[in-house]
Write a protein that holds these residues in place. Sequence first.
Motif, mmCIF file in Angstrom:
data_model
loop_
_atom_site.group_PDB
_atom_site.id
_atom_site.type_symbol
_atom_site.label_atom_id
_atom_site.label_comp_id
_atom_site.label_asym_id
_atom_site.label_seq_id
_atom_site.Cartn_x
_atom_site.Cartn_y
_atom_site.Cartn_z
ATOM 1 N N VAL A 149 0.844 -1.187 0.000
ATOM 2 C CA VAL A 149 0.000 0.000 0.000
ATOM 3 C C VAL A 149 0.884 1.242 0.000
ATOM 4 O O VAL A 149 1.875 1.310 0.719
ATOM 5 N N VAL A 150 0.519 2.230 -0.826
ATOM 6 C CA VAL A 150 1.277 3.479 -0.913
ATOM 7 C C VAL A 150 0.651 4.508 0.023
ATOM 8 O O VAL A 150 -0.562 4.726 0.008
ATOM 9 N N PHE A 151 1.496 5.150 0.854
ATOM 10 C CA PHE A 151 1.050 6.163 1.799
ATOM 11 C C PHE A 151 1.691 7.503 1.463
ATOM 12 O O PHE A 151 2.899 7.566 1.231
ATOM 13 N N LYS A 185 -3.946 7.684 -12.672
ATOM 14 C CA LYS A 185 -3.904 6.293 -12.211
ATOM 15 C C LYS A 185 -5.329 5.819 -11.916
ATOM 16 O O LYS A 185 -5.723 5.655 -10.766
ATOM 17 N N PRO A 186 -6.139 5.580 -12.934
ATOM 18 C CA PRO A 186 -7.546 5.231 -12.699
ATOM 19 C C PRO A 186 -7.747 3.883 -12.015
ATOM 20 O O PRO A 186 -8.845 3.589 -11.560
ATOM 21 N N ASP A 187 -6.692 3.059 -11.951
ATOM 22 C CA ASP A 187 -6.829 1.752 -11.322
ATOM 23 C C ASP A 187 -6.645 1.810 -9.808
ATOM 24 O O ASP A 187 -6.494 0.777 -9.166
ATOM 25 N N PHE A 188 -6.632 3.009 -9.241
ATOM 26 C CA PHE A 188 -6.435 3.148 -7.805
ATOM 27 C C PHE A 188 -7.630 3.840 -7.145
ATOM 28 O O PHE A 188 -8.244 4.722 -7.716
ATOM 29 N N GLU A 189 -7.913 3.401 -5.930
ATOM 30 C CA GLU A 189 -8.815 4.109 -5.034
ATOM 31 C C GLU A 189 -7.963 4.610 -3.870
ATOM 32 O O GLU A 189 -6.877 4.096 -3.625
ATOM 33 N N PHE A 190 -8.450 5.616 -3.153
ATOM 34 C CA PHE A 190 -7.652 6.077 -2.019
ATOM 35 C C PHE A 190 -8.531 6.666 -0.928
ATOM 36 O O PHE A 190 -9.681 7.046 -1.146
ATOM 37 N N MET A 191 -7.926 6.687 0.255
ATOM 38 C CA MET A 191 -8.613 7.160 1.443
ATOM 39 C C MET A 191 -7.812 8.306 2.048
ATOM 40 O O MET A 191 -6.594 8.227 2.182
ATOM 41 N N VAL A 192 -8.506 9.387 2.404
ATOM 42 C CA VAL A 192 -7.875 10.538 3.054
ATOM 43 C C VAL A 192 -8.154 10.435 4.547
ATOM 44 O O VAL A 192 -9.310 10.444 4.978
ATOM 45 N N GLU A 193 -7.087 10.307 5.342
ATOM 46 C CA GLU A 193 -7.214 10.158 6.787
ATOM 47 C C GLU A 193 -6.749 11.434 7.492
ATOM 48 O O GLU A 193 -5.650 11.918 7.243
ATOM 49 N N GLY A 194 -7.575 11.947 8.397
ATOM 50 C CA GLY A 194 -7.171 13.056 9.240
ATOM 51 C C GLY A 194 -6.673 12.536 10.580
ATOM 52 O O GLY A 194 -7.304 11.675 11.192
ATOM 53 N N HIS A 195 -5.515 13.029 11.040
ATOM 54 C CA HIS A 195 -4.933 12.619 12.325
ATOM 55 C C HIS A 195 -4.639 13.864 13.158
ATOM 56 O O HIS A 195 -4.185 14.885 12.625
ATOM 57 N N PRO A 232 -15.179 11.311 -7.230
ATOM 58 C CA PRO A 232 -15.523 11.069 -5.816
ATOM 59 C C PRO A 232 -15.757 9.602 -5.495
ATOM 60 O O PRO A 232 -15.615 9.184 -4.346
ATOM 61 N N LYS A 233 -16.098 8.796 -6.499
ATOM 62 C CA LYS A 233 -16.323 7.362 -6.251
ATOM 63 C C LYS A 233 -15.027 6.653 -5.876
ATOM 64 O O LYS A 233 -15.049 5.549 -5.338
ATOM 65 N N ARG A 234 -13.905 7.283 -6.159
ATOM 66 C CA ARG A 234 -12.609 6.671 -5.846
ATOM 67 C C ARG A 234 -12.093 7.071 -4.468
ATOM 68 O O ARG A 234 -11.046 6.576 -4.029
ATOM 69 N N MET A 235 -12.811 7.966 -3.762
ATOM 70 C CA MET A 235 -12.294 8.529 -2.519
ATOM 71 C C MET A 235 -13.130 8.142 -1.309
ATOM 72 O O MET A 235 -14.341 7.956 -1.400
ATOM 73 N N LEU A 262 -4.771 2.739 -2.689
ATOM 74 C CA LEU A 262 -4.988 1.299 -2.784
ATOM 75 C C LEU A 262 -5.323 0.896 -4.216
ATOM 76 O O LEU A 262 -6.134 1.548 -4.872
ATOM 77 N N PRO A 263 -4.719 -0.191 -4.709
ATOM 78 C CA PRO A 263 -5.148 -0.689 -6.024
ATOM 79 C C PRO A 263 -6.555 -1.246 -5.912
ATOM 80 O O PRO A 263 -6.993 -1.652 -4.837
ATOM 81 N N LYS A 264 -7.276 -1.235 -7.012
ATOM 82 C CA LYS A 264 -8.605 -1.850 -7.012
ATOM 83 C C LYS A 264 -8.422 -3.355 -6.849
ATOM 84 O O LYS A 264 -7.858 -4.023 -7.714
ATOM 85 N N ILE A 265 -8.890 -3.870 -5.736
ATOM 86 C CA ILE A 265 -8.586 -5.231 -5.326
ATOM 87 C C ILE A 265 -8.985 -6.255 -6.390
ATOM 88 O O ILE A 265 -8.241 -7.177 -6.688
#
Length: 283
Positions: A149-151, A185-195, A232-235, A262-265
Amino acid sequence: MKKLILGTLGAAVLLTSCVSQKKYAELEAKHKEAQDLLNSATVKLNECLEEKSTATSEAQSLRDQVKFLKANNQVLIDNMGNLTELSAKGAENLEKSLESIQEKDLTIRRLQDAVTRRDSVNLSLVQSLKGVLGNLDDDDIEVSVEKGVVFVSISDKLLFRSGSYNVTAAAKEVLGKVAKVVNNKPDFEFMVEGHTDDVPYRKGVLLDNWDLSAKRATSIVRILQNDYGVDPKRMTAAGRAEFIPVSATDKSKNRRTRIVVLPKIDQFYSMIEEGMKDPAINK
């Protein structure tokens, strides 16, 4: 009237946070399932490599036996007529062993290709991100890969003012660079995390660090969507509050926003699933 408006805004924030947490949990569960599948496939791969080595050794032994039998065939036929039949069975067993080895080789290559493809795509993504973000201070932004996973971790001092969830103008330039890469990179989804750090926070409609971290995540997601056209469907937006710190001594390092790519599983693990179903690998 003022209390009613504040109450409505508070409910909306809490609802957004809940939805984000649910989507985050689903995505994290999906990733864990895929990681478990990959680990299982790796174990199978190692077992196949060992079996291949054993089978290759056995096949070579059978070849030597066949060679010996052919060289001494006439003498053996004179003494024991049934050795002709035994030699034929040995050759047949050798042929079956070679076919089995070829089948296992094909399955092993399929599994190795899946792992290699994942690693190469992640490497390409990291290089692209580092290329567009290379002029930033390493203390403010970090790109790394962990367990496939890429961070992308961005310090909050680059994104927000203290106690605020409004993205700064300088931060929008950084997010624009990230958006340029993820849009390609359309083959990726990603999550934005607030800390956040562990200092208690309460202001206005924000009740605690959960609210603050979630609002910061949704602020970034909106900018990526509205200003830079990210689908937005990717986020997914998620608030992690203070519960996943990276430093026990430097609170500023814990105040950060992390983009988990994340790559699309279904696409990147389909070859592993097919390989695991192959009868050759389970013999």
